[in-house]
Design an enzyme around this catalytic site. Sequence first.
Site, PDB file in Angstrom:
ATOM      1  N   SER A  17       0.640  -1.105   0.138  1.00 57.87           N
ATOM      2  CA  SER A  17       0.032  -0.084   0.074  1.00 57.87           C
ATOM      3  C   SER A  17       0.828   1.398  -0.026  1.00 57.87           C
ATOM      4  CB  SER A  17      -0.995   0.205   1.223  1.00 57.87           C
ATOM      5  OG  SER A  17      -1.402   1.232   1.443  1.00 57.87           O
ATOM      6  N   TYR A  74      -1.657  -1.509  10.035  1.00 60.32           N
ATOM      7  CA  TYR A  74      -1.919  -1.874   8.388  1.00 60.32           C
ATOM      8  C   TYR A  74      -0.545  -1.605   7.857  1.00 60.32           C
ATOM      9  CZ  TYR A  74      -3.674  -1.334   3.801  1.00 60.32           C
ATOM     10  OH  TYR A  74      -3.984  -1.755   2.244  1.00 60.32           O
TER      11      TYR A  74
HETATM   12  P1  NAP Z   1     -11.635  -5.134  -0.688  1.00 63.34           P
HETATM   13  O1  NAP Z   1     -12.729  -4.468  -1.737  1.00 63.34           O
HETATM   14  O2  NAP Z   1     -12.134  -4.987   0.876  1.00 63.34           O
HETATM   15  O3  NAP Z   1     -11.927  -6.497  -0.914  1.00 63.34           O
HETATM   16  C1  NAP Z   1     -11.124  -7.630  -0.469  1.00 63.34           C
HETATM   17  C2  NAP Z   1     -11.083  -8.790  -0.940  1.00 63.34           C
HETATM   18  O4  NAP Z   1     -10.105  -9.799   0.000  1.00 63.34           O
HETATM   19  C3  NAP Z   1     -12.220  -9.640  -0.955  1.00 63.34           C
HETATM   20  O5  NAP Z   1     -12.569 -10.571  -2.075  1.00 63.34           O
HETATM   21  C4  NAP Z   1     -12.530 -10.459   0.352  1.00 63.34           C
HETATM   22  O6  NAP Z   1     -13.133 -11.548   0.127  1.00 63.34           O
HETATM   23  C5  NAP Z   1     -10.943 -10.770   0.357  1.00 63.34           C
HETATM   24  N1  NAP Z   1     -10.666 -11.621   1.455  1.00 63.34           N
HETATM   25  C6  NAP Z   1     -10.502 -10.840   2.702  1.00 63.34           C
HETATM   26  N2  NAP Z   1      -9.956 -11.629   3.676  1.00 63.34           N
HETATM   27  C7  NAP Z   1      -9.541 -12.718   3.070  1.00 63.34           C
HETATM   28  C8  NAP Z   1      -8.938 -13.989   3.614  1.00 63.34           C
HETATM   29  N3  NAP Z   1      -8.534 -14.067   4.744  1.00 63.34           N
HETATM   30  N4  NAP Z   1      -8.704 -15.118   2.642  1.00 63.34           N
HETATM   31  C9  NAP Z   1      -9.069 -14.867   1.397  1.00 63.34           C
HETATM   32  N5  NAP Z   1      -9.888 -13.715   0.851  1.00 63.34           N
HETATM   33  C10 NAP Z   1      -9.656 -12.668   1.741  1.00 63.34           C
HETATM   34  O7  NAP Z   1     -10.533  -4.838  -0.727  1.00 63.34           O
HETATM   35  P2  NAP Z   1      -9.727  -3.827  -1.834  1.00 63.34           P
HETATM   36  O8  NAP Z   1      -9.588  -2.415  -1.860  1.00 63.34           O
HETATM   37  O9  NAP Z   1      -9.866  -4.673  -3.339  1.00 63.34           O
HETATM   38  O10 NAP Z   1      -7.997  -4.318  -1.533  1.00 63.34           O
HETATM   39  C11 NAP Z   1      -7.432  -5.174  -2.300  1.00 63.34           C
HETATM   40  C12 NAP Z   1      -6.027  -5.167  -1.915  1.00 63.34           C
HETATM   41  O11 NAP Z   1      -5.126  -3.930  -2.099  1.00 63.34           O
HETATM   42  C13 NAP Z   1      -5.577  -5.333  -0.462  1.00 63.34           C
HETATM   43  O12 NAP Z   1      -4.571  -6.253  -0.136  1.00 63.34           O
HETATM   44  C14 NAP Z   1      -5.521  -4.039   0.073  1.00 63.34           C
HETATM   45  O13 NAP Z   1      -4.794  -3.971   1.214  1.00 63.34           O
HETATM   46  C15 NAP Z   1      -4.783  -3.307  -1.011  1.00 63.34           C
HETATM   47  N6  NAP Z   1      -4.760  -1.842  -1.215  1.00 63.34           N
HETATM   48  C16 NAP Z   1      -6.225  -1.285  -1.257  1.00 63.34           C
HETATM   49  C17 NAP Z   1      -6.303  -0.051  -1.156  1.00 63.34           C
HETATM   50  C18 NAP Z   1      -7.573   0.740  -1.243  1.00 63.34           C
HETATM   51  O14 NAP Z   1      -7.464   1.951  -1.312  1.00 63.34           O
HETATM   52  N7  NAP Z   1      -8.566   0.052  -1.845  1.00 63.34           N
HETATM   53  C19 NAP Z   1      -4.990   0.809  -1.013  1.00 63.34           C
HETATM   54  C20 NAP Z   1      -3.756   0.162  -0.964  1.00 63.34           C
HETATM   55  C21 NAP Z   1      -3.826  -1.148  -1.332  1.00 63.34           C
HETATM   56  P3  NAP Z   1     -14.644 -11.912   1.074  1.00 63.34           P
HETATM   57  O15 NAP Z   1     -15.439 -11.015   0.923  1.00 63.34           O
HETATM   58  O16 NAP Z   1     -14.925 -13.422   0.638  1.00 63.34           O
HETATM   59  O17 NAP Z   1     -13.868 -12.008   2.596  1.00 63.34           O
END
Ligand code: NAP
Length: 246
Positions: free
Chosen positions: A141, A154
């Site tokens: 991130s 985080y």
């Molecule tokens: P999101 O919309 O909350 O989606 C998270 C995904 O991860 C969901 O499909 C969820 O599935 C899955 N997940 C959560 N816990 C899990 C586990 N224990 N095992 C397997 N799957 C799991 O998040 P996102 O924004 O797409 O984020 C994706 C990645 O990008 C993450 O690593 C996050 O830290 C990183 N990131 C995001 C941002 C941002 O601003 N959005 C910024 C920097 C980095 P379920 O619903 O089935 O639990």
Amino acid sequence: MSSTQPDVAIITGASRGIGAVIARQLARQGFAVVINYASSASEATALVAELRRDGHQAIAVQADVASAADVKRLFDETEQQLGKVDVLINNAGVLNVLPLAQYSDELYDHTFNINTKGTFNTLREAATRLNGGGRIVNFSSSTVGMNLPGYAVYIASKAAVESLTQVFAKELRGRQITVNAVAPGPVATELFLRGKSEEQIQTFSQMPPLERLGQPQDIANIVSFLVSPAADWVNGQILRANGGLV
Ligand code: NAP
């Protein structure tokens, strides 16, 4: 990689958010995709149905990345249904914003178990099971470069992912496998938007010189590049994708 079968890509946490858009992108790119999820079964099943309707190969596999046994089963089921894995996208992650002093033991463990141990679990499995010439993309991130108050645990969990990325790239010497990480800035998904006021969202969206939030497709485009032959020479790198935020 086989010349007759499509290459196989596992995307962790692909039921929704950035992971679901990566799955669509890699399917369009010709990969047979594995939609991993923890609890969102209906979203994962709907995405598989959508991809199959569009003529792509896709399966959904429930597995909690924090569990080594689940991750082993994720690779087992993938090999049984689609063949050996070529690409691993370690996208699954969680965010809880809270000052360090207020973080509970449970929340600390939850964050590190999914973000850091989850990545470790899949990397360890991939070490022996990924096809030569494969690609691994981990998720950090841009907050690692911002040191934002409320994000200490985080950020620490993602800083560890950056270290795993850089060392593992070297440990895979001789296998022709690249290991990189993408470090997005704010992206408009539930993970970022949940619990934030309209005003906070506006503030974040104005931070980068490009003056907007990232969209999941912005990040999927970078993953698409990193798994393509055009990125053959990119290895052990952390790519911050945030419109110039940091
Ligand atoms: P999101 O919309 O909350 O989606 C998270 C995904 O991860 C969901 O499909 C969820 O599935 C899955 N997940 C959560 N816990 C899990 C586990 N224990 N095992 C397997 N799957 C799991 O998040 P996102 O924004 O797409 O984020 C994706 C990645 O990008 C993450 O690593 C996050 O830290 C990183 N990131 C995001 C941002 C941002 O601003 N959005 C910024 C920097 C980095 P379920 O619903 O089935 O639990």
